[in-house]
Motif scaffolding. Structure first.
Motif, PDB file in Angstrom:
ATOM      1  N   ASP A 160       0.801  -1.231   0.000  1.00  0.00           N
ATOM      2  CA  ASP A 160       0.000   0.000   0.000  1.00  0.00           C
ATOM      3  C   ASP A 160       0.829   1.275   0.000  1.00  0.00           C
ATOM      4  O   ASP A 160       0.282   2.355  -0.261  1.00  0.00           O
ATOM      5  N   GLY A 161       2.129   1.168   0.314  1.00  0.00           N
ATOM      6  CA  GLY A 161       2.966   2.365   0.327  1.00  0.00           C
ATOM      7  C   GLY A 161       2.912   3.117  -0.992  1.00  0.00           C
ATOM      8  O   GLY A 161       2.750   4.337  -1.035  1.00  0.00           O
ATOM      9  N   VAL A 162       3.025   2.382  -2.099  1.00  0.00           N
ATOM     10  CA  VAL A 162       2.991   3.004  -3.423  1.00  0.00           C
ATOM     11  C   VAL A 162       1.650   3.676  -3.663  1.00  0.00           C
ATOM     12  O   VAL A 162       1.582   4.795  -4.191  1.00  0.00           O
ATOM     13  N   PHE A 163       0.559   3.013  -3.272  1.00  0.00           N
ATOM     14  CA  PHE A 163      -0.770   3.564  -3.541  1.00  0.00           C
ATOM     15  C   PHE A 163      -1.060   4.767  -2.647  1.00  0.00           C
ATOM     16  O   PHE A 163      -1.639   5.756  -3.098  1.00  0.00           O
TER      17      PHE A 163
ATOM     18  N   MET B  81       2.710  11.693  -4.664  1.00  0.00           N
ATOM     19  CA  MET B  81       4.112  12.103  -4.791  1.00  0.00           C
ATOM     20  C   MET B  81       4.721  11.581  -6.090  1.00  0.00           C
ATOM     21  O   MET B  81       5.474  12.294  -6.766  1.00  0.00           O
ATOM     22  N   LEU B  82       4.383  10.337  -6.449  1.00  0.00           N
ATOM     23  CA  LEU B  82       4.896   9.773  -7.704  1.00  0.00           C
ATOM     24  C   LEU B  82       4.332  10.531  -8.903  1.00  0.00           C
ATOM     25  O   LEU B  82       5.056  10.856  -9.855  1.00  0.00           O
TER      26      LEU B  82
ATOM     27  N   VAL C 194       5.592  19.483  -2.536  1.00  0.00           N
ATOM     28  CA  VAL C 194       4.232  19.988  -2.319  1.00  0.00           C
ATOM     29  C   VAL C 194       3.280  18.819  -2.053  1.00  0.00           C
ATOM     30  O   VAL C 194       2.412  18.886  -1.177  1.00  0.00           O
ATOM     31  N   ALA C 195       3.461  17.722  -2.791  1.00  0.00           N
ATOM     32  CA  ALA C 195       2.630  16.534  -2.553  1.00  0.00           C
ATOM     33  C   ALA C 195       2.845  15.996  -1.142  1.00  0.00           C
ATOM     34  O   ALA C 195       1.903  15.551  -0.483  1.00  0.00           O
ATOM     35  N   ALA C 196       4.105  16.070  -0.669  1.00  0.00           N
ATOM     36  CA  ALA C 196       4.409  15.587   0.684  1.00  0.00           C
ATOM     37  C   ALA C 196       3.657  16.391   1.741  1.00  0.00           C
ATOM     38  O   ALA C 196       3.219  15.850   2.755  1.00  0.00           O
TER      39      ALA C 196
END
Length: 465
Positions: A155-158, A163-164, A183-185
Motif C-alpha cells: 500500500d505504500g505506493v498507492f 508524490m509519484l 508539495v505533494a508531501a
C-alpha cells in the motif's frame, strides 16, 4: 550490454537524421519515442528493415519505433548517442504541440504522467496478490503482524501515489520535480491527516479556510496542483534575480502552492475525485459489461492509435477511489490472451518459416502481456488473426463484465496478472477472469483456425507463384 543493442541503436540514430535532428527521446514499455526537428529526415523503410525493429509509427508529433519488451536495453544505447535530451524542441518539433488536436494533447499528457509509475504499481500489485494468496490458503492470518507489514509493502505506493504523480507530471511540464514532490508531501503529512480526522475547522492566518480533505491515494488533486505550480514556478524563476533564485524560488513556491493546495486546488480535485467515484460506482452497478466488452474487443485498435494510454489511467483512478479496477484490467488481459492465441494458431498453420518464427516468439511475449510484437509482426499484416482476436476478446470481456470481475491491483496484463484478481479474501474474481480468458481464447482459436484454412492457403499460393 549486448553489442546487438549497440549496433541497433547506432543504426536507428543514423536513420532518424542523426543526433542533430533529435529534440527529445524517451521510451515506454515497447517503443522508442522521438520528437524530431524534421521528421522527413527519418528513413522509415530502412528503420523497419533493421533486425530488432517491429514497426515504425508517426503519432502525436512523435516518431515511434516499436522494439518490444527489451526496448529499455536499446534506449540505454540510444541515450548517449543523442546527447542532451532536455533540449527544447526547435524547428518543426517546436510546432508539435500547436499541431496536436485536443485529444492528442490529453493522451500525450496522461501517458507521460502515468506510464513511468507503472513498474511501481505493478510491483505493489503483485505483492497484494501474494498477500491474498497467503490468506486464502490460511498460511497467514489477516490480523497478524506479517499481514500488516505485507500490506505496508503493497500500500505504500498507492498511499503515496500523489508524490509519484507529482514527480512525473513535473517532468512532463518542465518544472522542478523535487519541488512538486515536496508539495505533494505537504498534502500527505501526518499532521494534516490528524487535523482532517479531528474535524475541527482549519484556517490559515485566521482568514484563509483550509478544506478538510484527505489526499492519500488520490489522483486528481495533485494533477491540478502541479499543473498550476508549473506556471507559478516558471514565473518566479523569471522575475527573481539569479543571485538569490536558488533560495527564494523554492521558498515562495512552497508558500504559494501550499496555500493554494489546501484552500482551492486540493478541495476542487477532491470534489472531482468524488464525482469520478460516483461515476465508477454507477458504471459497475448498471453497465458493468460495457467497459470489459469495449476494451476486450477494441484494445488492439486503441494500441495502434495510442488511445489506450488515455484509457488505462481510468483504471488507476478507479482503484484509488474504490479499491479495484473493472474498467481497463479485465478487458485488457482477455484481449492480450486472445491476440497471443491468434498468433499461436498462425504459427501452427502457416507454411512460411519466417512467419512461424515471428508468430511463435510474438505469441509467447503476448502471453506475458506485451502484444505489440505479435500485433505488428503478424496479426495486423495478416488482418484475419486480428479480427478473430477482437471478436474473442469481446466475448471474453462480456463474461468478465457480466460477472463484475475486477482486479484488486494494477500490473501487467499477461498470464501472471491473473493473480491480481485475488482479493477481499475471496477467489471469485480469480476464477471468473480465468473463465473469461478461456472463453475469449476458445472463440479466437476456433475462428482463427477456420479462417487460416483459407488465408494461409492463399498466402502459400501467392508465395509459390
Amino acid at each position: 550490454m549486448s553489442s546487438n543493442y549497440t549496433e541497433l541503436a547506432a543504426s536507428i540514430v543514423r536513420l532518424i537524421g542523426g543526433k542533430e535532428n533529435v529534440s527529445e527521446a524517451r521510451h515506454c514499455q515497447t517503443r522508442l519515442r522521438f520528437i524530431l526537428k524534421d521528421e522527413s529526415l527519418a528513413d522509415d523503410d530502412a528503420i523497419k528493415a533493421l533486425d530488432g525493429v517491429i514497426n515504425v509509427l508517426h503519432s502525436s508529433g512523435q516518431l515511434q519505433i516499436v522494439i518490444g519488451p527489451h526496448v529499455h536495453n536499446v534506449f540505454e544505447e540510444v541515450e548517449p548517442l543523442v546527447g542532451n535530451l532536455t533540449n527544447q524542441p526547435t524547428g518543426k518539433a517546436a510546432e508539435t504541440d500547436e499541431k496536436k488536436n485536443a485529444s492528442e494533447l490529453v493522451i500525450d499528457f496522461v501517458s507521460a504522467v502515468f506510464q513511468p509509475i507503472i513498474p511501481a504499481l505493478s510491483g505493489a500489485g503483485m505483492v497484494k496478490a501474494v498477500m491474498a494468496l497467503l490468506v486464502v490458503f490460511n498460511l497467514i492470518d489477516n490480523k497478524s503482524q506479517t499481514y500488516t507489514m505485507l500490506n505496508i509493502f503493497a500500500d505504500g505506493v498507492f498511499y503515496f501515489l500523489p508524490m509519484l504523480l507529482a514527480f512525473t507530471e513535473a517532468k512532463k511540464l518542465k518544472c522542478n520535480p523535487i519541488l512538486a514532490a515536496g508539495v505533494a508531501a505537504m498534502m500527505l503529512h501526518p499532521n494534516w491527516t490528524a487535523l482532517v480526522s479531528a474535524g475541527d475547522p482549519v484556517s490559515f492566518f485566521g482568514f484563509i479556510p483550509f478544506t478538510l480533505a484527505s489526499y492519500g491515494s488520490s489522483v486528481i488533486p495533485i494533477i491540478l496542483v502541479v499543473f498550476v505550480q508549473s506556471y507559478v514556478e516558471k514565473f518566479l524563476d523569471r522575475v527573481i534575480p539569479k543571485a538569490v533564485n536558488l533560495v527564494f524560488v523554492p521558498m515562495l513556491t512552497f508558500l504559494v502552492m501550499g496555500t493554494l493546495a489546501f484552500s482551492v486546488l486540493g478541495p476542487i480535485g477532491a470534489v472531482i475525485g468524488g464525482w469520478l467515484a460516483q461515476f465508477f460506482t454507477f458504471l459497475s452497478t448498471n453497465a458493468a459489461w460495457a467497459p470489459a466488452v469495449l476494451i476486450g474487443g477494441l484494445l488492439p485498435i486503441m494500441v495502434m492509435f495510442g488511445i489506450h494510454n488515455g484509457v488505462a489511467p481510468l483504471g488507476v483512478m478507479q482503484m484509488s477511489q474504490l479499491g479495484y479496477d473493472s474498467i481497463f484490467g479485465p478487458g485488457c488481459v482477455v484481449s492480450n490472451m486472445c491476440q497471443a492465441t491468434a498468433g499461436a494458431i498462425v504459427a501452427w498453420r502457416t507454411r512460411s518459416k519466417k512467419t512461424r518464427e515471428i508468430a511463435t516468439t510474438g505469441a509467447v511475449t503476448a502471453y506475458m502481456g506485451i502484444t505489440e510484437p505479435i500485433l505488428y509482426g503478424v496479426n495486423l499484416p495478416k488482418k484475419y488473426p486480428l479480427i478473430c482476436a477482437m471478436i474473442g476478446g469481446a466475448c471474453g470481456g462480456l463474461y468478465a463484465g457480466l460477472t463484475q470481475t475486477h482486479r484488486f491491483a494494477t500490473g501487467s496484463s499477461g498470464l501472471p496478472a491473473i493473480l491480481l484478481y485475488i482479493g477481499d479474501d475471496s477467489m471469485a474474481c480469480f476464477f471468473n477472469i480465468i473463465i473469461a480468458i478461456l472463453i475469449g481464447v476458445a472463440v479466437t482459436a476456433v475462428l482463427t483456425f477456420f479462417a487460416s484454412a483459407k488465408f494461409e492457403k492463399d498466402d502459400a499460393e501467392k508465395t509459390e507463384a
